[in-house]
Design an enzyme around this catalytic site. Structure first.
Site, mmCIF file in Angstrom:
data_model
loop_
_atom_site.group_PDB
_atom_site.id
_atom_site.type_symbol
_atom_site.label_atom_id
_atom_site.label_comp_id
_atom_site.label_asym_id
_atom_site.label_seq_id
_atom_site.Cartn_x
_atom_site.Cartn_y
_atom_site.Cartn_z
ATOM 1 N N SER A 142 0.866 -1.192 0.000
ATOM 2 C CA SER A 142 0.000 0.000 0.000
ATOM 3 C C SER A 142 0.899 1.237 0.000
ATOM 4 C CB SER A 142 -0.840 -0.003 1.288
ATOM 5 O OG SER A 142 -1.473 1.246 1.498
ATOM 6 N N TYR A 155 -2.303 -1.338 10.371
ATOM 7 C CA TYR A 155 -2.222 -1.439 8.911
ATOM 8 C C TYR A 155 -0.883 -0.911 8.400
ATOM 9 C CZ TYR A 155 -4.020 -1.111 4.065
ATOM 10 O OH TYR A 155 -4.221 -1.255 2.708
#
Ligand code: NAD
Length: 260
Positions: A142, A155
């Site tokens: 990401s 995350y």
């Protein structure tokens, strides 16, 4: 381009994983799909990959928090197709909260699914790749593997972790015609993001359109979602011969987010 190859894509019953599985199938790879969801819907997805792309597709429902199930999925895939040549570690979840309020079980689940599952799949698939002298590992990280945002501690930690693991694996297998790369997308309009839009609208007391325009697209200079197909096509490129010397990279597809 990928006829005779087999690809395992974790978390491919939805969103980016499904798009990557379809893109690899379009190039002729047999596919092992994985992920959660309604059994009938998943069977429809599996059957449509076979029908649309004239390849074989197998589903395994391994829960990415369960190492035993992950090992079983890889073993069944290798048994069915002879090898797993392309491994796409894509399964992922998100949870947003300040760290001092972050539920411990959410931290554990995010680290297990977004990071540790890729260790288990890679460990299980690498021996076969080494034996064949060819392999491709693609980790869907990401933009949050490169930069942080508040309230996403688990995350961001998992995604930075998988970028580190990507580089390590690339170095370990560099002489064996196996590459390992991470793709770092900015915001892509998938169910994972749709849930965030809904939650943020409630938290901030604003409309979902305002969440997209004022919050989500704020760090993404193009002010547009990245398209699932674009991630599929880049994955196909990373499997090509042209990409043989591209290894250990964290490739942003983020509309300029990490250029700042
Ligand atoms: P999604 O929610 O559409 O898909 C996630 C997939 O993972 C689904 O198939 C789901 O069933 C599967 N999954 C979740 N928990 C699982 C478990 N315990 N075991 C097995 N499968 C499980 O999400 P998405 O947006 O397509 O995300 C895919 C990946 O891309 C994730 O790793 C995510 O972090 C990453 N990513 C997404 C975006 C975005 O904006 N959507 C941006 C950057 C990175």
């Amino acid at each position: 381009m990928l006829h005779g190859k087999t690809a395992l894509v974790t978390g491919s019953t939805s969103g980016i994983g499904l798009g990557v599985a379809q893109a690899l199938a379009k190039e002729g790879a047999n596919i092992i799909i994985n992920g959660l969801g309604n059994a009938d819907e998943i069977e429809k997805i599996r059957a449509s990959i076979e029908a649309d792309y004239k390849v074989k597709a197998l589903y395994h429902g391994a829960d990415m928090t369960r190492p035993d199930q992950i090992r079983d999925m890889c073993a069944k895939g290798i048994e069915a197709f002879g090898a797993i040549d392309i491994l796409v570690n894509n399964a992922g979840i998100q949870f947003v909260a300040p760290i001092d309020e972050f539920p411990e079980e959410k931290w554990d689940a995010i680290i297990a699914i977004n990071l540790t599952s890729a260790f288990h799949t890679t460990k299980a698939c690498l021996p076969g790749m080494k034996k064949k002298g060819w392999g491709r590992i693609i980790n869907i990280a990401s933009a949050h593997g490169l930069v942080a945002s508040p309230f996403k501690s688990a995350y961001v930690s998992a995604k930075h972790g998988i970028v580190g693991m990507t580089k390590t694996i690339a170095l370990e297998v560099a002489t064996e015609y196996i590459t390992c790369n991470a793709i770092c997308p900015g915001y892509v309009n998938t169910p994972l993001v749709q849930n965030q839009i809904r939650d943020q609208a409630k938290v901030h007391g604003i409309s979902e359109t305002e969440v997209v325009e004022k919050i989500m697209m704020q760090p993404q200079p193009t002010k547009k979602f990245v398209e699932i197909d674009q991630i599929g096509e880049v994955s196909v490129f990373l499997c090509s011969d042209a990409a043989q010397n591209i290894t250990g990279i964290a490739l942003p597809i983020d509309g300029g987010w990490t250029a700042r």
